[in-house]
Scaffold this motif. Structure first.
Motif, short mmCIF file in Angstrom:
data_model
loop_
_atom_site.label_atom_id
_atom_site.label_comp_id
_atom_site.label_asym_id
_atom_site.label_seq_id
_atom_site.Cartn_x
_atom_site.Cartn_y
_atom_site.Cartn_z
N ARG A 44 -11.08 3.67 -8.13
CA ARG A 44 -11.25 4.73 -7.65
C ARG A 44 -12.63 4.63 -6.82
NH1 ARG A 44 -10.28 10.37 -10.13
NH2 ARG A 44 -11.49 11.61 -8.53
N LYS A 76 -5.57 -3.73 -10.03
CA LYS A 76 -6.13 -3.93 -8.90
C LYS A 76 -6.32 -2.46 -8.11
CE LYS A 76 -4.37 -8.64 -8.28
NZ LYS A 76 -3.64 -9.25 -7.44
N THR A 77 -6.48 -1.35 -8.66
CA THR A 77 -6.67 -0.28 -7.93
C THR A 77 -7.83 0.39 -8.52
OG1 THR A 77 -4.20 -0.08 -8.06
CG2 THR A 77 -5.65 1.85 -7.32
N ARG A 115 -4.81 1.44 -13.08
CA ARG A 115 -3.67 0.62 -12.64
C ARG A 115 -4.47 -0.81 -12.14
NH1 ARG A 115 -3.06 5.46 -10.80
NH2 ARG A 115 -1.20 6.58 -10.76
N GLU A 158 -12.32 0.74 -11.88
CA GLU A 158 -10.70 0.29 -12.09
C GLU A 158 -10.20 1.75 -12.79
OE1 GLU A 158 -8.26 -3.42 -12.76
OE2 GLU A 158 -10.01 -3.46 -13.74
N TYR A 161 -7.63 -0.99 -2.94
CA TYR A 161 -6.55 -1.83 -3.49
C TYR A 161 -6.72 -3.08 -2.97
CZ TYR A 161 -1.74 -3.65 -4.19
OH TYR A 161 -0.97 -4.45 -4.50
N LEU A 191 1.94 2.03 -3.52
CA LEU A 191 0.95 2.66 -4.27
C LEU A 191 0.76 4.11 -3.99
CD1 LEU A 191 -1.26 2.25 -6.54
CD2 LEU A 191 -2.89 1.56 -4.52
N TYR A 239 -8.93 5.55 -3.16
CA TYR A 239 -8.50 4.37 -3.85
C TYR A 239 -8.80 3.02 -3.00
CZ TYR A 239 -6.96 7.74 -7.40
OH TYR A 239 -6.87 8.74 -8.20
N ILE A 243 -5.90 5.36 0.79
CA ILE A 243 -6.20 4.13 0.13
C ILE A 243 -6.84 3.11 1.28
CG2 ILE A 243 -4.79 1.87 -0.82
CD1 ILE A 243 -2.60 3.92 -1.59
N MET A 292 0.78 -1.31 -0.04
CA MET A 292 0.00 -0.05 0.08
C MET A 292 1.01 1.18 -0.04
SD MET A 292 -2.90 -1.33 2.69
CE MET A 292 -4.04 0.25 2.42
#
Ligand code: UTP
Length: 290
Positions: free
Chosen positions: A184, A181-182, A179, A176, A246, A147, A244, A155, A144
């Motif tokens: 919003r 596996k990320t 990125r 998504e 994750y 990121l 975000y 996050i 994390m």
């Protein structure tokens, strides 16, 4: 903006694990050879954070003692020439700078985080729940933080859960963002009633938060279960700035729950350098007898 501080709330009552947790904090229950909380502290240390802030309550002093230097025990171990064991214990107390703040009443996770506001100050920080363990190659907190270095915004760590379990979690809805596996975050809701969300993205006990969360928490009213919910404050934060979700690499265990605790013991036991192999053979033997 480097994340220097991690808040670990451990002030909850642990009612799901009674009677075990009547006199012993759930964070002090043992997984193989160390308490749950030690794994979490080790994850923080391995991720390069400088300071831990425990949010504690009455009856949790065993946690503070565990990470403190025990002069008497150290002297006895030296006398008995158990030097390696003594050093291991001292290493625990030397792992990282630890301070504690006290949550006077169990008013909820959001309130517990708010209690740490003066020690955190005006900087982004990490939150790790004291009973949420993540087994992974790269520590979840480190994933994390990497990121965060890229995006510089709040996050929340998520895992996918079956639709019939979403009502047990804080659930994130979002898209998504380019990125892997990320996502919003668009909306989040604490323990949604069955059928009220299409999302399977459940928040687990790892967060990176911008300090604006403290102002929001100071006016957050009790939500689900009559508690001041962190999820409600996070939703308010998404209205002010981006957030975000994750999907981390690894497997999470809720060690504050009986079934999650047993699963954690098996997973960590199987990977233990000293007893892992024998434990595996034993499990195979037991399974054959079923
Ligand atoms: P839990 O939902 O696991 O609650 O809290 P709990 O009270 O500890 O346990 P149960 O549900 O009664 O069995 C999630 C995290 O938030 C902390 C807990 O210590 C745990 O790390 N927490 C919760 C607080 O620090 N203060 C609170 O008022 C509530």
């Amino acid at each position: 903006m480097k994340i220097r501080k991690a808040v670990i709330p451990v002030a909850g009552l642990g009612t799901r694990f009674l009677p075990a947790t009547k006199a012993i904090p759930k964070e002090m229950l043992t997984i193989v050879d160390r308490p749950t909380i030690q794994y979490i502290v080790e994850e923080v240390v391995a991720s390069g954070i400088d300071q831990i802030i425990f949010v504690t309550s009455e009856g949790k002093s065993a946690i503070e003692n565990h990470f403190d230097y025990n002069f008497h025990l150290d002297a006895v171990l030296r006398e008995k020439h158990k030097i390696a064991l003594g050093e291991e214990l001292n290493n625990i107390s030397n792992l990282i700078d630890i301070v504690s703040v006290r949550q006077k009443k169990p008013l909820g996770l959001g309130h517990a985080i708010w209690t740490a506001r003066h020690v955190v100050g005006d900087e982004p920080f990490m939150v790790l729940l004291g009973d949420d363990m993540v087994l992974s190659q790269v520590p979840c907190a480190k994933q994390m933080l990497e990121l965060f270095d890229e995006i510089g915004e709040s996050i929340v760590a998520i895992q996918r859960v079956p639709a019939n379990q979403t009502h047990q979690y804080g659930i994130v809805e979002g898209e998504e963002n380019g990125r892997e596996k990320t996502f919003r975050v668009r909306r989040m809701v604490e323990k949604p009633a069955p059928g009220t969300t299409d999302s399977d993205m459940a928040i687990i006990g790892r967060y990176i938060l911008m300090p604006d969360i403290f102002d929001i928490l100071s006016t957050t009213t009790p939500g689900h279960g009559g508690e001041i919910q962190l999820t409600d404050a996070l939703l308010a934060l998404t209205k002010k700035r981006s957030m975000y979700a994750y999907e981390f690499d690894g497997k999470r265990y809720d060690a504050g729950d009986k079934m999650g605790y047993l699963k954690a013991i098996v997973a960590y036991g199987l990977r233990h350098t000293e007893i892992g192999k024998d434990f595996r053979e034993h499990l195979i033997e037991i399974a054959a007898d079923l």
